[in-house]
Structure formats: C-alpha cells, structure tokens
Design an enzyme around this catalytic site. Structure first.
Site, PDB file in Angstrom:
ATOM      1  N   PRO A  69      29.930  35.987  32.908  1.00 39.54           N
ATOM      2  CG  PRO A  69      27.835  34.948  32.859  1.00 39.54           C
ATOM      3  CD  PRO A  69      28.508  36.272  32.653  1.00 39.54           C
ATOM      4  CE  LYS A 174      40.249  32.176  37.354  1.00 39.41           C
ATOM      5  NZ  LYS A 174      40.001  31.977  38.759  1.00 39.41           N
TER       6      LYS A 174
HETATM    7  P1  NAD Z   1      27.402  34.488  37.888  1.00 36.53           P
HETATM    8  O1  NAD Z   1      26.739  33.702  36.820  1.00 36.53           O
HETATM    9  O2  NAD Z   1      26.971  34.347  39.305  1.00 36.53           O
HETATM   10  O3  NAD Z   1      27.274  36.063  37.532  1.00 36.53           O
HETATM   11  C1  NAD Z   1      27.361  36.590  36.238  1.00 36.53           C
HETATM   12  C2  NAD Z   1      26.388  37.751  36.152  1.00 36.53           C
HETATM   13  O4  NAD Z   1      26.509  38.351  34.860  1.00 36.53           O
HETATM   14  C3  NAD Z   1      24.928  37.326  36.312  1.00 36.53           C
HETATM   15  O5  NAD Z   1      24.327  38.092  37.331  1.00 36.53           O
HETATM   16  C4  NAD Z   1      24.315  37.604  34.940  1.00 36.53           C
HETATM   17  O6  NAD Z   1      22.964  38.017  35.008  1.00 36.53           O
HETATM   18  C5  NAD Z   1      25.215  38.723  34.450  1.00 36.53           C
HETATM   19  N1  NAD Z   1      25.199  38.897  33.000  1.00 36.53           N
HETATM   20  C6  NAD Z   1      25.301  37.954  32.040  1.00 36.53           C
HETATM   21  N2  NAD Z   1      25.265  38.517  30.820  1.00 36.53           N
HETATM   22  C7  NAD Z   1      25.101  39.848  31.026  1.00 36.53           C
HETATM   23  C8  NAD Z   1      24.977  40.959  30.156  1.00 36.53           C
HETATM   24  N3  NAD Z   1      24.999  40.823  28.829  1.00 36.53           N
HETATM   25  N4  NAD Z   1      24.829  42.176  30.705  1.00 36.53           N
HETATM   26  C9  NAD Z   1      24.812  42.326  32.048  1.00 36.53           C
HETATM   27  N5  NAD Z   1      24.925  41.327  32.918  1.00 36.53           N
HETATM   28  C10 NAD Z   1      25.066  40.094  32.406  1.00 36.53           C
HETATM   29  O7  NAD Z   1      28.963  34.194  37.729  1.00 36.53           O
HETATM   30  P2  NAD Z   1      30.102  34.450  38.824  1.00 36.53           P
HETATM   31  O8  NAD Z   1      30.270  33.263  39.678  1.00 36.53           O
HETATM   32  O9  NAD Z   1      29.887  35.801  39.423  1.00 36.53           O
HETATM   33  O10 NAD Z   1      31.398  34.480  37.869  1.00 36.53           O
HETATM   34  C11 NAD Z   1      31.718  35.597  37.089  1.00 36.53           C
HETATM   35  C12 NAD Z   1      33.091  35.368  36.459  1.00 36.53           C
HETATM   36  O11 NAD Z   1      34.056  35.183  37.499  1.00 36.53           O
HETATM   37  C13 NAD Z   1      33.150  34.107  35.580  1.00 36.53           C
HETATM   38  O12 NAD Z   1      33.947  34.417  34.448  1.00 36.53           O
HETATM   39  C14 NAD Z   1      33.827  33.071  36.476  1.00 36.53           C
HETATM   40  O13 NAD Z   1      34.541  32.096  35.734  1.00 36.53           O
HETATM   41  C15 NAD Z   1      34.755  33.953  37.276  1.00 36.53           C
HETATM   42  N6  NAD Z   1      35.128  33.400  38.605  1.00 36.53           N
HETATM   43  C16 NAD Z   1      34.170  32.824  39.410  1.00 36.53           C
HETATM   44  C17 NAD Z   1      34.547  32.320  40.636  1.00 36.53           C
HETATM   45  C18 NAD Z   1      33.527  31.678  41.548  1.00 36.53           C
HETATM   46  O14 NAD Z   1      33.930  31.033  42.535  1.00 36.53           O
HETATM   47  N7  NAD Z   1      32.234  31.847  41.299  1.00 36.53           N
HETATM   48  C19 NAD Z   1      35.883  32.403  41.067  1.00 36.53           C
HETATM   49  C20 NAD Z   1      36.812  33.036  40.254  1.00 36.53           C
HETATM   50  C21 NAD Z   1      36.421  33.538  39.018  1.00 36.53           C
END
Ligand code: NAD
Length: 298
Positions: A69, A174
């Site tokens: 995240p 980004k």
């Molecule tokens: P999300 O919250 O759905 O997924 C993050 C995952 O990381 C979760 O499954 C969580 O359990 C896991 N996690 C957290 N801490 C952890 C740890 N210490 N060890 C292992 N796993 C851990 O978030 P997302 O939407 O998948 O986004 C991820 C990244 O991508 C973010 O930085 C976000 O800004 C970026 N992003 C998201 C989007 C979007 O549309 N969702 C688009 C572009 C970029």
C-alpha cells in the site's frame, strides 16, 4: 523463473496471476490469508505460500516483486533483520511496484546497491482493469542495464514499459502524472458543473470540450459528469475505479516530493486540500471523479 511476490491485493493479486499464467513458479506472501488462497487455488503446485518475506528471500528467487500500500509497508518488508535486504540471496533482483515517495525508493535502492543487490522501482498506472488485462504501464527507475535485462518480466504484466532514469525516477514519473490527473479531474469537474448550471446539456458540453482546447483524459475518457460516458465510475454511482483516498495519497506524495525539492506546486497543493475535504466528508472510498459532487447541487 522462480518469482517471489509479496502484496497480493487489488493490484498485486492479478499481476501475480498473470505471471502464473505465463508459466512461472511463484512464492507468495500477504498478510491476508484469503488473497494467498485465491492464487494457490488458481495454480496448485505452481503458486506456493511461504510464511514471511524473509523466507521468500532466503529461498533463492530470480526476482522478488512487491506491491504494497505505502512507504511504511515497503520499509517494513525490505528493512530490518527480517526484511528482504538482510535475507536476500546473491543474484536475486528486487522490484518494488508500490506507489511510494521517490526519496524512500532511492534510500532503499541505495542500501540494496551497497550490498550488491539490484533493485528497481516500478510503479504502475492502469488500475485494477489494467492489472487484470496485463496492460499496465510500468515506470521504471534504476540502472538502465538492469532495466534492459529484466524488461521481459514487466511485459508479462504490462503493455507500456518505460525506463525513466536512475533509482526513484519511476516514482517521480508516477507522482508527476497523478498530480496532473488530480488537478485535471478537478478542473473538468468545475467546468462541467459550470456549463450545466448555466443551461448546457452535459453530453453536448463534453463533446465540445473533447474537440476543443480543454480536452484531456479526465474529460474524454473518464468524464466525471454522470451519463456523459458509459462504463465509467460516474455512470455507476462512482463505484470501482481509482479511490479518492488513493488520489489523496498520491497528492500527498507529490507535496512531500515538492517540499524536498523546494519546488512550488500551487495547484497540486490545492488539489490535495480539495481531496482532503472530500475525504473528511466520508467520501474517500468513492472513485476520484466523484469530486464533482463538491461542485454540483444535490
Ligand atoms: P491493496 O490494499 O488492495 O493491496 C495491498 C496488499 O498488501 C494487501 O493485500 C495487504 O494485505 C498487503 N500487505 C500490506 N502490508 C503487508 C506486509 N507487511 N506484508 C505482506 N503483505 C502486506 O492495494 P492495491 O490497490 O493493490 O495497491 C497497491 C499499490 O499499488 C499502492 O501503492 C497503490 O497506490 C498502487 N496503485 C494502485 C492502483 C489501483 O487502482 N488500486 C493503481 C495504480 C497503483
């Protein structure tokens, strides 16, 4: 290849799934049991659950990808005695696809380099749809020779793979793009609301903007006014898409980065305040185009 994948959420889950579909062996970890199970069920025998990042690091991967995240999570996975850097084996390449601030990306890549480990920052754009379809854009920072050597792995998850320069530059690209996106969405929302309140039909107005000098992605592909475009969040109650709180996070990253560079970003700062206001009202879970609700009569 043996690929470690840590962070199997909305983005990481489908990205990992595309690597499995391409025939690679995946060693996966997430704090959420359900996200791990989903991938193991998809590819029994090919997706193997390990119990911590250091276990993945110690198991001798070709590549370890992280999709977490925010910077605090990235630090906790990479640094310290139980982190990837302390436990990674020789010749493993580390790729962080999370969106974090460029300074933290540079700091961690610097520590990796000092111990002889290659690390690339590779944030993405394209959202969950792009992650599922394997059409993400990757913005990659690090040594160019390392980028060229590992470019193929990005192609399994994305369509546009762009080398941005040294470590942290993927995050710079980004942050700059998403700050502009936040600003342009607010601008589009204001313009559409003004035109409609003065009597214009929203579709006609959008059509004029989209063939005139006001044209931008926020207007022609993701218009915030309900009913102008089909299959976008504004036409389904602002559900799905890219959450306002995620936009707020990215505007915060832009503000921090700008501060460290002593670079003025007056419109970026204002956009951050506007999204902060929206989030405070309890609407941070809505798609970021819902910002138009601040400018429209209920
Ligand atoms: P999300 O919250 O759905 O997924 C993050 C995952 O990381 C979760 O499954 C969580 O359990 C896991 N996690 C957290 N801490 C952890 C740890 N210490 N060890 C292992 N796993 C851990 O978030 P997302 O939407 O998948 O986004 C991820 C990244 O991508 C973010 O930085 C976000 O800004 C970026 N992003 C998201 C989007 C979007 O549309 N969702 C688009 C572009 C970029």
């Amino acid at each position: 290849m043996k690929i470690g994948f840590i962070g199997l959420g909305n983005m990481g889950g489908p990205m990992a799934s595309n690597l499995l579909k391409a025939g690679h062996e995946l060693f996966i970890f997430d704090l959420m049991e359900a996200s791990i199970k989903k991938l193991v069920d998809q590819s029994p025998g090919k997706a193997k659950a390990l119990s911590a990042p250091q276990e993945i690091a110690a198991a001798g991967m070709d590549v370890i990808i992280t999709m977490l995240p925010a910077a605090a999570h990235v630090k906790s996975v990479y640094l310290g005695p139980a982190g990837l850097l302390e436990n990674v084996t020789k010749n493993t390449v580390l790729i962080d696809c999370s969106t974090i601030d460029p300074q933290t990306a540079r700091e961690i890549a610097g520590l990796a380099k000092a111990q002889g480990t290659v690390m690339l920052d590779a944030p993405v754009s394209g959202g969950t749809g792009g992650a599922e379809a394997g059409t993400l854009t990757f913005m990659v920072g690090g040594e160019e020779s390392d980028f060229n050597q590992w470019k193929a792995i990005f192609s399994l998850m994305g369509k546009n793979i762009v080398y941005c320069g040294g470590s942290g530059n993927g995050q710079v690209a980004k942050v700059a793009n998403n700050m502009l996106l936040g600003i342009s969405m607010i601008g589009t929302a204001e313009a559409m609301s003004l035109g409609v309140s003065l009597g214009m039909d929203p579709k006609v107005l959008a059509g004029i903007i989209n063939t005139s000098s006001g044209r931008c992605w926020s207007s022609d592909t993701y218009n915030p006014y309900p009913g102008v475009l089909e299959n976008v969040p504004s036409s389904r109650g602002y559900t799905g898409g890219f959450g306002s709180d995620l936009m707020l996070k990215d505007l915060g990253l832009a503000a921090e980065a700008a501060k460290s560079a002593k670079q003025p970003i007056p419109l970026g700062s204002l956009a951050q305040q506007i999204y902060q206001t929206f989030s405070l009202q309890g609407d941070g879970g809505l798609d970021f185009s819902a910002i138009i609700n601040l400018f429209r009569k209920k």
